[in-house]
Each structure stands twice: as C-alpha cells, then as structure tokens.
Motif scaffolding. Sequence first.
Motif, short mmCIF file in Angstrom:
data_model
loop_
_atom_site.label_atom_id
_atom_site.label_comp_id
_atom_site.label_asym_id
_atom_site.label_seq_id
_atom_site.Cartn_x
_atom_site.Cartn_y
_atom_site.Cartn_z
N ARG A 13 -3.50 -1.17 13.13
CA ARG A 13 -4.56 -1.37 12.55
C ARG A 13 -4.68 -0.17 11.45
N GLY A 14 -4.68 -0.77 10.13
CA GLY A 14 -4.55 0.47 9.03
C GLY A 14 -5.82 0.46 8.36
N CYS A 15 -6.03 -0.24 7.38
CA CYS A 15 -7.29 0.04 6.40
C CYS A 15 -8.29 -0.92 6.88
N ASP A 16 -8.38 -1.86 7.78
CA ASP A 16 -9.37 -2.60 8.06
C ASP A 16 -9.98 -3.43 6.80
N GLU A 17 -9.25 -3.46 5.73
CA GLU A 17 -10.19 -4.50 4.74
C GLU A 17 -9.25 -5.01 4.10
N GLY A 18 -8.01 -5.56 4.56
CA GLY A 18 -7.17 -6.47 4.02
C GLY A 18 -6.54 -6.09 2.90
N GLU A 19 -6.18 -4.70 2.93
CA GLU A 19 -5.46 -4.06 1.72
C GLU A 19 -3.93 -3.65 1.96
N CYS A 20 -3.67 -3.32 3.27
CA CYS A 20 -2.40 -2.61 3.57
C CYS A 20 -1.33 -3.77 4.15
N GLY A 21 -1.98 -4.60 4.79
CA GLY A 21 -0.82 -5.37 5.32
C GLY A 21 -0.25 -4.86 6.64
N ALA A 22 -0.65 -4.01 7.32
CA ALA A 22 -0.25 -3.38 8.54
C ALA A 22 -0.43 -4.40 9.71
N CYS A 23 -1.60 -5.06 9.66
CA CYS A 23 -1.97 -6.01 10.67
C CYS A 23 -1.48 -7.51 10.46
N THR A 24 -0.42 -7.74 9.75
CA THR A 24 -0.15 -9.07 9.49
C THR A 24 0.33 -9.92 10.53
N ALA A 34 -4.88 -9.57 9.91
CA ALA A 34 -5.57 -10.18 10.83
C ALA A 34 -7.07 -9.39 10.92
N CYS A 35 -6.93 -8.32 10.24
CA CYS A 35 -8.25 -7.29 10.19
C CYS A 35 -9.55 -8.30 9.50
N ILE A 36 -9.24 -9.19 8.79
CA ILE A 36 -10.37 -9.79 8.27
C ILE A 36 -10.22 -11.31 8.61
S1 FES Z 1 -5.52 -3.32 8.67
FE1 FES Z 1 -4.74 -3.44 6.49
S2 FES Z 1 -4.81 -5.16 5.91
FE2 FES Z 1 -5.49 -5.28 7.97
#
Ligand code: FES
Length: 129
Positions: A13-24, A34-36
């Motif tokens: 879980r990184g940015c929670d906004e679909g910006e960082c890709g950590a949750c892919t 996945a966060c969005i």
């Molecule tokens: S947590 Fe950054 S894109 Fe999902």
Amino acid sequence: MLREDLRLTGTKRGCDEGECGACTVLVDGQAVDACIVAALSVNGARVETVEGLAEPGGELGRLQRAFIEAGAVQCGFCTPGLLMTLTAFLRERGSATPDEIREAIAGNICRCTGYSQIVEAVQMALAAP
Ligand code: FES
Ligand code: FES
C-alpha cells in the motif's frame, strides 16, 4: 481486502491514488492498481498477486530470481508491484528493448534503484532458458 482480510501482504500500500504502482495485481491477466479497484467490481475474475508467482515447489520464479541476481531489489517496497506489471508484460512477449521495458514500468515508482537494474533483470529473465 487483499492485505487485511486475505492476509496477502505481498501487495503493498503506497499512495492509495493509483499513482505509484506499489499495489499492482493482475485481474484476468491485466495489470491494475489494486488501490483504485473495488473488490466487488472484480467478483468472478482471476486475481493474481505476487504470492502466486512462486513456482509449484515454492521456489522463486524466473523473474524474481533475475531481480535478485541483477540487484533490482533494494528496499523492496516497489518490487511486488513491478513483478506483477512485468509478469503481464512478459506473458505477451519473448523480447523487449530497454526502452520498451522502461515504458512498461512507467507506472511503477522505485525510489532506490534508478531503474537500470530492473531493466537488466527483465533482460536476464528474457534470456533465461
Ligand atoms: S498504492 Fe499507489 S498505485 Fe496503488
Ligand atoms: S527498491 Fe526501494 S523503492 Fe524500489
């Protein structure tokens, strides 16, 4: 849901906004943030997380081994997301130029590596038997 209900904590879980890709993760083979994505919206779909990349015996997969060998894992926070993005990418192709690999991971932020080792890891995985 992945991390807290299913305890699949490989997905970060990184940015929670679909910006960082950590949750892919992959949904029916497509890399998504996945966060969005609401869990209900993928009801009935095949969802793959980094936990699913291990080989049947539990060993690391080809791309995971290449990440380690190339030094593409430093703090490791971005790694599961990158592995999922690149798994979808590599399933579609048998070769890729460094520029194509960089384009493929444009949605995944890594603050540690400068990306060169990640590109190298993908090339190693593509060259592996
Ligand atoms: S947590 Fe950054 S894109 Fe999902
Ligand atoms: S290895 Fe640290 S953010 Fe990528």
